[in-house]
Design a protein around this motif. Structure first.
Motif, PDB file in Angstrom:
ATOM      1  N   GLN A 128      -8.710 -43.054  -3.840  1.00 54.96           N
ATOM      2  CA  GLN A 128      -8.820 -41.856  -4.682  1.00 54.96           C
ATOM      3  C   GLN A 128      -9.601 -40.764  -3.970  1.00 54.96           C
ATOM      4  O   GLN A 128      -9.222 -39.597  -3.997  1.00 54.96           O
ATOM      5  N   ASN A 169     -13.837 -33.632  -8.085  1.00 54.04           N
ATOM      6  CA  ASN A 169     -13.165 -34.807  -8.651  1.00 54.04           C
ATOM      7  C   ASN A 169     -13.620 -36.110  -8.007  1.00 54.04           C
ATOM      8  O   ASN A 169     -12.933 -37.127  -8.106  1.00 54.04           O
ATOM      9  N   ARG A 214      -7.970 -37.192  -3.055  1.00 55.46           N
ATOM     10  CA  ARG A 214      -8.473 -35.974  -3.689  1.00 55.46           C
ATOM     11  C   ARG A 214      -8.945 -34.963  -2.658  1.00 55.46           C
ATOM     12  O   ARG A 214      -8.805 -33.747  -2.874  1.00 55.46           O
TER      13      ARG A 214
END
Length: 253
Positions: free
Chosen positions: A63, A54, A67
């Motif tokens: 992010q 991801n 993740r």
């Protein structure tokens, strides 16, 4: 499998995963790549690939970190599913280890950062209305009653860890205490190390690998595997973050 299988099955799975950790030669080849996108592309051709599913060139730093933490928690849950049910709560508790620096920051009086409100574990702790929910929130809150340093957070984590454990004999308890003390020493050394230094991490990795070999048929091997995995992810996170934030044309900020 969610009901738990047993240690022989878990040991076989963990030994297979252990062989997938990158060796230093592979790391040196990757770290020679300075830009984010080429680094990411090459890393996806190694056994780091499952952690990068991801992650993309346009991924932001928050992010990216979120993740990677989520990937670690998913792996911890998978490992827990391999084990007898009485051992699963202590294994699941290992999944919050990457949150300890943020908890130390909050305990020290730091203002909650925007990304913390979206984090599935930290969100409920910083959301005044407690609207988000999330696994382990009450347990994470216990850590905020302890000392502010990351090493002390690990001590508090270890105290709760032993509460979650099934009954241990004297030798098992000594093995787990020694493991936690080893990681505490690493955190203390890391705090005093130069930025970007790999010396402390490599020293800890070698000691954990030695303990893993000595504890192959013991419950402690499960947790040594998870510490080694967290250590490799810590190194991957640092490599990705430096390239994303500081390399020319690194990626989204």
């Amino acid at each position: 499998m969610m009901g738990g299988v047993g240690f022989p099955y878990a040991q076989a799975r963990i030994q297979a995963r252990h062989k997938r950790h990158l060796d230093e030669t592979e790391w040196e080849r990757l770290l020679a790549i300075e830009a984010f996108s080429p680094f990411l592309q090459q890393a996806r051709e190694t056994d780091l690939a499952p952690w990068l599913l991801n992650i993309a060139p346009e991924t932001t730093i928050h992010q990216l970190e979120g993740r990677l933490r989520e990937g670690f928690r998913l792996h911890v849950s998978e490992v827990a599913s391999w084990l007898p049910i009485p051992w699963q709560p202590a294994v699941q508790w290992t999944g919050v280890l990457p949150e300890l620096p943020a908890l130390a920051y909050l305990k020290g009086g730091g203002t909650p950062l925007s990304w913390m409100f979206e984090d599935p574990l930290l969100g409920p702790l910083v959301d005044a209305e407690g609207a988000k929910g999330g696994a382990g929130v009450a347990d994470l809150g216990l850590l905020l009653t302890h000392d502010r340093s990351e090493a002390s957070m690990l001590t508090a984590w270890g105290t709760h860890f032993f509460r979650l454990m099934p009954a241990l004999d004297r030798h098992q308890k000594a093995a787990f205490k020694g493991l936690i003390q080893l990681v505490e020493s690493h955190l203390e050394a890391l705090a005093a190390a130069l930025p970007g230094s790999e010396t402390g991490r490599e020293g800890l990795r070698r000691q954990l690998v030695l303990r893993f070999r000595r504890h192959l048929l013991k419950p402690s091997a499960v947790f040594i595997h998870l510490f080694l995995t967290a250590l490799e992810l810590e190194r991957l996170r640092g490599a990705l973050a430096r390239r994303l934030l500081f390399a020319p044309g690194g990626g989204a900020s």
